[in-house]
Design a protein around this motif. Sequence first.
Motif, PDB file in Angstrom:
ATOM      1  N   VAL A  40       0.766  -1.131   0.161  1.00 46.00           N
ATOM      2  CA  VAL A  40      -0.007   0.108   0.052  1.00 46.00           C
ATOM      3  C   VAL A  40       0.899   1.376  -0.054  1.00 46.00           C
ATOM      4  O   VAL A  40       1.609   1.329   0.918  1.00 46.00           O
ATOM      5  N   LEU A  41       0.625   1.943  -0.786  1.00 43.29           N
ATOM      6  CA  LEU A  41       1.479   3.251  -1.025  1.00 43.29           C
ATOM      7  C   LEU A  41       0.666   4.459  -0.528  1.00 43.29           C
ATOM      8  O   LEU A  41      -0.438   4.668  -0.889  1.00 43.29           O
ATOM      9  N   LEU A  42       1.216   5.398   0.593  1.00 44.77           N
ATOM     10  CA  LEU A  42       0.410   6.516   0.767  1.00 44.77           C
ATOM     11  C   LEU A  42       1.142   7.682   0.672  1.00 44.77           C
ATOM     12  O   LEU A  42       2.321   8.101   0.983  1.00 44.77           O
ATOM     13  N   HIS A  43       0.553   8.537  -0.297  1.00 49.62           N
ATOM     14  CA  HIS A  43       1.181   9.908  -0.654  1.00 49.62           C
ATOM     15  C   HIS A  43       1.318  11.031   0.463  1.00 49.62           C
ATOM     16  O   HIS A  43       0.608  10.699   1.347  1.00 49.62           O
ATOM     17  N   GLY A  44       2.072  11.910   0.028  1.00 44.44           N
ATOM     18  CA  GLY A  44       2.125  13.134   0.857  1.00 44.44           C
ATOM     19  C   GLY A  44       1.117  14.125   1.087  1.00 44.44           C
ATOM     20  O   GLY A  44       0.091  14.053   0.348  1.00 44.44           O
ATOM     21  N   LEU A  45       1.278  15.241   1.602  1.00 45.15           N
ATOM     22  CA  LEU A  45       0.427  16.182   1.445  1.00 45.15           C
ATOM     23  C   LEU A  45       0.200  16.967   0.442  1.00 45.15           C
ATOM     24  O   LEU A  45       1.021  17.453  -0.176  1.00 45.15           O
ATOM     25  N   GLY A 107       4.961   4.993   3.037  1.00 46.30           N
ATOM     26  CA  GLY A 107       4.408   6.120   3.202  1.00 46.30           C
ATOM     27  C   GLY A 107       5.400   7.345   3.049  1.00 46.30           C
ATOM     28  O   GLY A 107       6.446   7.409   3.721  1.00 46.30           O
ATOM     29  N   SER A 108       5.059   8.194   2.255  1.00 45.56           N
ATOM     30  CA  SER A 108       5.942   9.271   2.018  1.00 45.56           C
ATOM     31  C   SER A 108       5.399  10.632   2.860  1.00 45.56           C
ATOM     32  O   SER A 108       4.306  10.808   2.859  1.00 45.56           O
ATOM     33  N   SER A 109       6.317  11.284   3.517  1.00 44.86           N
ATOM     34  CA  SER A 109       5.874  12.682   4.169  1.00 44.86           C
ATOM     35  C   SER A 109       4.945  12.491   4.931  1.00 44.86           C
ATOM     36  O   SER A 109       4.831  11.692   5.911  1.00 44.86           O
ATOM     37  N   PHE A 110       3.878  13.093   4.758  1.00 47.78           N
ATOM     38  CA  PHE A 110       2.457  13.155   5.531  1.00 47.78           C
ATOM     39  C   PHE A 110       2.047  11.573   5.519  1.00 47.78           C
ATOM     40  O   PHE A 110       1.543  10.987   6.602  1.00 47.78           O
ATOM     41  N   GLY A 111       2.136  10.862   4.459  1.00 49.72           N
ATOM     42  CA  GLY A 111       1.631   9.394   4.108  1.00 49.72           C
ATOM     43  C   GLY A 111       2.771   8.730   5.149  1.00 49.72           C
ATOM     44  O   GLY A 111       2.187   7.688   5.792  1.00 49.72           O
ATOM     45  N   GLY A 112       3.881   9.023   5.476  1.00 53.20           N
ATOM     46  CA  GLY A 112       4.680   8.463   6.579  1.00 53.20           C
ATOM     47  C   GLY A 112       4.155   8.557   7.737  1.00 53.20           C
ATOM     48  O   GLY A 112       4.272   7.573   8.771  1.00 53.20           O
ATOM     49  N   VAL A 132       9.210   7.236   4.062  1.00 55.43           N
ATOM     50  CA  VAL A 132      10.188   8.127   3.041  1.00 55.43           C
ATOM     51  C   VAL A 132      10.275   9.419   3.777  1.00 55.43           C
ATOM     52  O   VAL A 132       8.972  10.191   3.626  1.00 55.43           O
ATOM     53  N   SER A 133      11.103  10.087   4.189  1.00 59.34           N
ATOM     54  CA  SER A 133      11.041  11.363   4.814  1.00 59.34           C
ATOM     55  C   SER A 133       9.998  11.724   5.447  1.00 59.34           C
ATOM     56  O   SER A 133       9.097  12.638   5.449  1.00 59.34           O
ATOM     57  N   PRO A 134       9.580  10.969   6.542  1.00 61.34           N
ATOM     58  CA  PRO A 134       8.010  11.121   7.303  1.00 61.34           C
ATOM     59  C   PRO A 134       8.006  12.256   8.038  1.00 61.34           C
ATOM     60  O   PRO A 134       8.882  12.731   8.647  1.00 61.34           O
ATOM     61  N   ALA A 135       6.871  12.822   8.024  1.00 58.85           N
ATOM     62  CA  ALA A 135       6.508  14.091   8.539  1.00 58.85           C
ATOM     63  C   ALA A 135       6.184  13.637  10.144  1.00 58.85           C
ATOM     64  O   ALA A 135       5.946  12.288  10.491  1.00 58.85           O
ATOM     65  N   GLY A 136       5.808  14.621  11.044  1.00 59.10           N
ATOM     66  CA  GLY A 136       5.641  14.240  12.477  1.00 59.10           C
ATOM     67  C   GLY A 136       6.603  14.358  13.373  1.00 59.10           C
ATOM     68  O   GLY A 136       6.562  14.494  14.675  1.00 59.10           O
TER      69      GLY A 136
END
Length: 275
Positions: A40-45, A107-112, A132-136
């Motif tokens: 499952v791939l979760l995109h960023g903001l 998950g990338s950025s916000f997805g992370g 990948v470069s997760p936000a938070g």
Amino acid sequence: MGLVVNQHKNSNPSMDFIEILGYKIRYVMFDCPEAKKTIVLLHGLGASAERWADLWPLLKKYNVIIPDLVGFGYSEKPLIEYTIDFFVRFLEEFFEKMQIRNPIVIGSSFGGQLALEYSLLHNDFFEKIILVSPAGTLEKPTYGLSQYIFSGLYPTFENIRSSFQMMANNDEYVVDEITVKDYMNRMRLPNAKYSLISTLLAMRKDQTLRKRLVEISRPTLVIWGRNDTTIPVENIEYFKEMPVVETVIMEECGHTPYVEKPTEFYQVIEKFIDS
């Protein structure tokens, strides 16, 4: 809408909509009949499933599902308060309705950040986690992030191209014109700017994630671009204390190494997934 689903080859690419929490949600899916693993791939903001398009052709041996998160892409953008809890409930129902069990999440950025939040509530749900470069973990917005938000609120071709170039932080990287126009079209959809700002406020309210990283219990890989100016690579240090976490820094990459160096990115994740 300028959807570009079929220009990238994979097994059987398909796009469809499903109702989640009462909202119409778009997703892209690739079926591989002999695959034993689902990704499952979760995109960023502010992004959409298309942000992963350079990676699609490389994921041929897996089942792949990529939702446009509620409020983003070509999914419905309700005028509600976007909170982290709301996104977690969204994922819960999405996984249930799509009959997804024990997937690998990327998950990338916000997805992370969302992948992490979900896994801390549902410890055994993901087989493995790739961030990948997760936000938070950011204490305050960087200039790169501020420019990206600005380009979403004022989505001209030049603003978007400039912010995407800054995100890559690499003079040799050429921003694809189709990517710019797709983002521009999406940010001009009704309520797109509202959902962007509401989600950004939710991210800034939720400042507890960094303290909870010690609770990560699933095998996790954290990837960062060395030249990331959106969420700087120094943030990778927060993830290094847990024995279940591996970290990789990709050289000459900014915030989205799967866009800038998709083949190298795939080699890194394939090794982790198959280990």
